[in-house]
Write a protein that holds these residues in place. Structure first.
Motif, PDB file in Angstrom:
ATOM      1  N   CYS A 156       0.866  -1.185   0.000  1.00 37.57           N
ATOM      2  CA  CYS A 156       0.000   0.000   0.000  1.00 37.57           C
ATOM      3  C   CYS A 156       0.900   1.233   0.000  1.00 37.57           C
ATOM      4  N   ARG A 200      -3.501  -0.386   5.379  1.00 41.15           N
ATOM      5  CA  ARG A 200      -4.035  -1.496   4.590  1.00 41.15           C
ATOM      6  C   ARG A 200      -3.094  -2.689   4.494  1.00 41.15           C
ATOM      7  N   ALA A 244      -3.091  -2.639  -2.618  1.00 43.50           N
ATOM      8  CA  ALA A 244      -4.346  -2.030  -2.166  1.00 43.50           C
ATOM      9  C   ALA A 244      -5.088  -1.344  -3.309  1.00 43.50           C
ATOM     10  N   ALA A 299     -12.935   0.198   5.036  1.00 42.33           N
ATOM     11  CA  ALA A 299     -11.723  -0.454   4.511  1.00 42.33           C
ATOM     12  C   ALA A 299     -11.485  -1.782   5.225  1.00 42.33           C
TER      13      ALA A 299
END
Length: 187
Positions: A12, A18, A90, A169
């Motif tokens: 990411c 992430r 990501a 997320a």
């Protein structure tokens, strides 16, 4: 079935939200199921090097009994890309960054959402679990025929955003990890 399936690298931007959440989430799930060994790591294209994972994601993992307090962000390098059997990013921009950095990684680099969608094109086999190079080859072969536009393949960056964005997320990543796990855990 082999004891060592290979390695996955999550990528990411800052390597504090992430990619480390995906790394530690997958590792924790694999350990809890006694699955074959998968080496899991993460890195960032513009990392906050040396920083811990964001508190929201640390707490979410902690609620599942996963202690990621030792995690520290690190920079992505060509060696990590070269050594990974599968690179999962990501966003599409991260995927482009990885492939520009090491073009030989193009066939084994996917956004994490794209990879899960491509895995749906073929069911997880009963019994044995394929090694990661085989899984990458299957996913790559399914590109273009597995449906869905790639425009929905990005997980929004939650860094310095609201709790709602963090939660969205996290839910996306939890769902995608479940799909990936179906192909890594013997049935």
């Amino acid at each position: 079935m082999t004891d060592d399936l290979g390695s996955i690298l999550f990528v990411c931007t800052g390597n504090v939200c992430r990619s480390p959440y995906l790394e530690w989430g997958l590792r924790g799930a694999l350990v809890s199921t006694g699955s074959p060994v998968v080496h899991v790591a993460s890195a960032g294209v513009a990392p906050l090097a040396g920083h811990p994972m964001s508190r929201f994601f640390l707490e979410r993992l902690g609620s599942r009994g996963i202690d990621a307090s030792e995690f520290r962000a690190r920079a992505l390098n060509e060696r990590q890309i070269d050594q990974a059997d599968i690179v999962l990013t990501a966003t599409r921009a991260h995927r482009q960054f990885v492939v520009r950095r090491l073009t030989s990684a193009a066939t084994r680099t996917f956004t994490v959402l794209q990879f899960a969608r491509l895995l749906r094109a073929f069911p997880a086999p009963p019994g044995g679990v394929p090694d990661l190079p085989t899984l990458a080859a299957r996913a790559h072969a399914a590109r273009g025929s597995a449906g869905a536009s790639t425009e929905h393949d990005d997980i929004r960056d939650p860094w310095r955003r609201s709790r709602r964005v963090h939660l969205k997320a996290a839910r996306q990543m939890d769902e995608v990890l479940e799909e990936i796990l179906e192909h890594l855990i013997p049935r």
